[in-house]
Design a protein around this motif. Structure first.
Motif, PDB file in Angstrom:
ATOM      1  N   LEU A  32      42.142  29.478  45.574  1.00 46.42           N
ATOM      2  CA  LEU A  32      41.339  30.341  44.716  1.00 46.42           C
ATOM      3  C   LEU A  32      41.392  29.858  43.274  1.00 46.42           C
ATOM      4  O   LEU A  32      42.464  29.591  42.744  1.00 46.42           O
ATOM      5  CB  LEU A  32      41.883  31.778  44.784  1.00 46.42           C
ATOM      6  CG  LEU A  32      42.047  32.376  46.191  1.00 46.42           C
ATOM      7  CD1 LEU A  32      42.882  33.647  46.125  1.00 46.42           C
ATOM      8  CD2 LEU A  32      40.695  32.666  46.816  1.00 46.42           C
ATOM      9  N   VAL A  33      40.229  29.753  42.646  1.00 44.00           N
ATOM     10  CA  VAL A  33      40.145  29.251  41.269  1.00 44.00           C
ATOM     11  C   VAL A  33      39.455  30.302  40.404  1.00 44.00           C
ATOM     12  O   VAL A  33      38.279  30.613  40.614  1.00 44.00           O
ATOM     13  CB  VAL A  33      39.370  27.915  41.212  1.00 44.00           C
ATOM     14  CG1 VAL A  33      39.299  27.406  39.781  1.00 44.00           C
ATOM     15  CG2 VAL A  33      40.034  26.874  42.115  1.00 44.00           C
ATOM     16  N   HIS A  34      40.188  30.838  39.452  1.00 45.25           N
ATOM     17  CA  HIS A  34      39.622  31.869  38.575  1.00 45.25           C
ATOM     18  C   HIS A  34      38.680  31.263  37.544  1.00 45.25           C
ATOM     19  O   HIS A  34      38.645  30.046  37.345  1.00 45.25           O
ATOM     20  CB  HIS A  34      40.739  32.655  37.878  1.00 45.25           C
ATOM     21  CG  HIS A  34      41.526  31.859  36.881  1.00 45.25           C
ATOM     22  ND1 HIS A  34      41.088  31.626  35.605  1.00 45.25           N
ATOM     23  CD2 HIS A  34      42.725  31.232  36.988  1.00 45.25           C
ATOM     24  CE1 HIS A  34      41.982  30.901  34.953  1.00 45.25           C
ATOM     25  NE2 HIS A  34      42.981  30.637  35.771  1.00 45.25           N
ATOM     26  N   ALA A  38      39.433  35.414  32.807  1.00 38.43           N
ATOM     27  CA  ALA A  38      40.221  35.972  33.905  1.00 38.43           C
ATOM     28  C   ALA A  38      41.505  35.160  34.028  1.00 38.43           C
ATOM     29  O   ALA A  38      41.793  34.301  33.192  1.00 38.43           O
ATOM     30  CB  ALA A  38      39.419  35.945  35.200  1.00 38.43           C
ATOM     31  N   GLU A  39      42.277  35.415  35.053  1.00 41.12           N
ATOM     32  CA  GLU A  39      43.485  34.639  35.327  1.00 41.12           C
ATOM     33  C   GLU A  39      43.792  34.721  36.814  1.00 41.12           C
ATOM     34  O   GLU A  39      43.085  35.411  37.563  1.00 41.12           O
ATOM     35  CB  GLU A  39      44.663  35.146  34.485  1.00 41.12           C
ATOM     36  CG  GLU A  39      44.988  36.607  34.692  1.00 41.12           C
ATOM     37  CD  GLU A  39      46.235  37.040  33.942  1.00 41.12           C
ATOM     38  OE1 GLU A  39      46.939  36.161  33.444  1.00 41.12           O
ATOM     39  OE2 GLU A  39      46.502  38.250  33.879  1.00 41.12           O
ATOM     40  N   SER A  40      44.846  34.029  37.246  1.00 44.04           N
ATOM     41  CA  SER A  40      45.121  33.921  38.679  1.00 44.04           C
ATOM     42  C   SER A  40      45.337  35.271  39.349  1.00 44.04           C
ATOM     43  O   SER A  40      44.964  35.456  40.510  1.00 44.04           O
ATOM     44  CB  SER A  40      46.345  33.028  38.912  1.00 44.04           C
ATOM     45  OG  SER A  40      46.087  31.706  38.495  1.00 44.04           O
ATOM     46  N   HIS A  90      35.527  31.640  41.093  1.00 44.71           N
ATOM     47  CA  HIS A  90      34.906  32.781  40.423  1.00 44.71           C
ATOM     48  C   HIS A  90      34.279  32.327  39.108  1.00 44.71           C
ATOM     49  O   HIS A  90      34.900  31.584  38.346  1.00 44.71           O
ATOM     50  CB  HIS A  90      35.948  33.866  40.133  1.00 44.71           C
ATOM     51  CG  HIS A  90      35.447  34.954  39.227  1.00 44.71           C
ATOM     52  ND1 HIS A  90      36.004  35.221  37.996  1.00 44.71           N
ATOM     53  CD2 HIS A  90      34.404  35.823  39.358  1.00 44.71           C
ATOM     54  CE1 HIS A  90      35.341  36.216  37.417  1.00 44.71           C
ATOM     55  NE2 HIS A  90      34.378  36.596  38.224  1.00 44.71           N
ATOM     56  N   SER A  91      33.056  32.746  38.852  1.00 44.04           N
ATOM     57  CA  SER A  91      32.389  32.537  37.565  1.00 44.04           C
ATOM     58  C   SER A  91      32.349  31.046  37.205  1.00 44.04           C
ATOM     59  O   SER A  91      31.872  30.232  37.987  1.00 44.04           O
ATOM     60  CB  SER A  91      33.104  33.366  36.493  1.00 44.04           C
ATOM     61  OG  SER A  91      32.373  33.419  35.300  1.00 44.04           O
ATOM     62  N   LEU A 175      43.915  46.399  30.843  1.00 47.38           N
ATOM     63  CA  LEU A 175      44.982  45.420  31.070  1.00 47.38           C
ATOM     64  C   LEU A 175      44.385  44.023  31.237  1.00 47.38           C
ATOM     65  O   LEU A 175      44.923  43.040  30.712  1.00 47.38           O
ATOM     66  CB  LEU A 175      45.789  45.793  32.313  1.00 47.38           C
ATOM     67  CG  LEU A 175      46.703  47.012  32.212  1.00 47.38           C
ATOM     68  CD1 LEU A 175      47.311  47.315  33.570  1.00 47.38           C
ATOM     69  CD2 LEU A 175      47.803  46.776  31.189  1.00 47.38           C
ATOM     70  N   MET A 176      43.291  43.950  31.964  1.00 46.50           N
ATOM     71  CA  MET A 176      42.619  42.666  32.146  1.00 46.50           C
ATOM     72  C   MET A 176      42.138  42.111  30.809  1.00 46.50           C
ATOM     73  O   MET A 176      42.196  40.900  30.562  1.00 46.50           O
ATOM     74  CB  MET A 176      41.432  42.826  33.104  1.00 46.50           C
ATOM     75  CG  MET A 176      41.820  43.129  34.536  1.00 46.50           C
ATOM     76  SD  MET A 176      40.386  43.597  35.561  1.00 46.50           S
ATOM     77  CE  MET A 176      39.424  42.075  35.488  1.00 46.50           C
ATOM     78  N   ALA A 177      41.669  42.996  29.949  1.00 43.66           N
ATOM     79  CA  ALA A 177      41.201  42.563  28.627  1.00 43.66           C
ATOM     80  C   ALA A 177      42.333  41.965  27.805  1.00 43.66           C
ATOM     81  O   ALA A 177      42.162  40.953  27.114  1.00 43.66           O
ATOM     82  CB  ALA A 177      40.582  43.744  27.884  1.00 43.66           C
ATOM     83  N   ALA A 178      43.501  42.578  27.903  1.00 38.38           N
ATOM     84  CA  ALA A 178      44.649  42.107  27.127  1.00 38.38           C
ATOM     85  C   ALA A 178      45.213  40.800  27.652  1.00 38.38           C
ATOM     86  O   ALA A 178      45.780  40.000  26.887  1.00 38.38           O
ATOM     87  CB  ALA A 178      45.743  43.174  27.116  1.00 38.38           C
TER      88      ALA A 178
END
Length: 259
Positions: A32-34, A38-40, A90-91, A175-178
């Motif tokens: 999986l590649v973010h 985003a992140e892993s 992703h993206s 949390l994702m934003a941070a």
């Protein structure tokens, strides 16, 4: 308990363990590649489902520095994986996997999750602007200057939930934003290399409420790539792997079982 029963129980347990290992060995490894911002751990829900179904999973750390260099990093990881692989992006990670898979005979399928699937010479910026609907640009924070003269891009944290993850619970989106990882500005304009989707079967999933990559662009790319199956998540944001992990995992498993 007799020695004979104990021995039998131990042998049975070993047989079950070995059969489980053999069962897992028959399945492709899922890599999986973010993407940008985003992140892993954005794959955590998907990983949980895949592991429960016996798949080995690797969530690669995408450097987000440039399509070519990021693809080389993922390509190096693929070289270390024994047996067949299903590569998922992703993206912006879609551009990376399409480049990274080239030359790896063990990559049996590509899955694009709200992702770019560029032709050679196309960039993320060009593809996101090919159809109307992307509202990403006005939500970006002021660029962060880098020592090499380039810039890193982040989404403004206050605007992140609505722009990037509108169908994710607000606290989780914050949390994702941070924890978002920035992408080098130059990476979004870098032309893609030879596309692996021309020779490797591909599957697509995206949300019809994606505000980063217009759904029309994703539909167009899926058709161009000859998608084996395209899943459109009603009301889905740009992070359908977070908001609808089961849907994404099921499509990945379809790709895995097709090899």
């Amino acid at each position: 308990m007799s020695f004979r029963n104990t021995l039998f129980g131990t042998a049975a347990a070993a047989a079950l363990l070995l059969s489980g290992q053999a069962f897992s060995a028959d399945k492709p490894t899922i890599v999986l590649v973010h993407g940008a911002f985003a992140e892993s751990d954005s794959w955590n829900g998907v990983i949980k489902d895949l592991q429960a179904d016996g798949y080995s999973v690797i969530a690669a750390a995408n450097p987000l520095r440039g399509v070519n260099s990021d693809a080389k990093a993922v390509s190096a990881l693929l070289t270390s994986v024994k047996g067949p692989v299903v590569l998922v992006g992703h993206s912006y990670g879609g551009s990376v996997i399409s480049d990274a898979a080239t030359g790896h005979d063990n990559v049996k399928g590509l899955v694009f999750v709200a992702a770019f699937a560029p032709e050679a010479g196309e960039s993320a910026v060009a593809l996101s602007g090919k159809f109307p609907g992307s509202t990403l640009a006005p939500t970006l924070a002021p660029p962060v200057a880098l020592p090499d003269g380039g810039h890193d891009l982040y989404i403004d944290q206050a605007k992140f939930p609505e722009q990037f993850a509108a169908d994710v619970p607000k606290q989780e989106a914050k949390l994702m934003a941070a924890t978002q990882r920035p992408i080098a500005e130059a990476a979004l304009g870098e032309p893609a290399g030879k596309p692996a989707w021309k020779t490797i079967p591909s599957w697509f999933v995206y949300g019809d409420a994606d505000k980063n990559i217009p759904p029309a662009a994703q539909e167009w790319m899926a058709k161009r790539a000859g998608s084996k199956e395209t899943v459109v998540v009603k009301g889905g944001s740009h992070v359908v792997m977070v908001s609808h992990p089961e849907t994404v995992a099921r499509l990945i498993e379809k790709a895995a079982s097709a090899h």
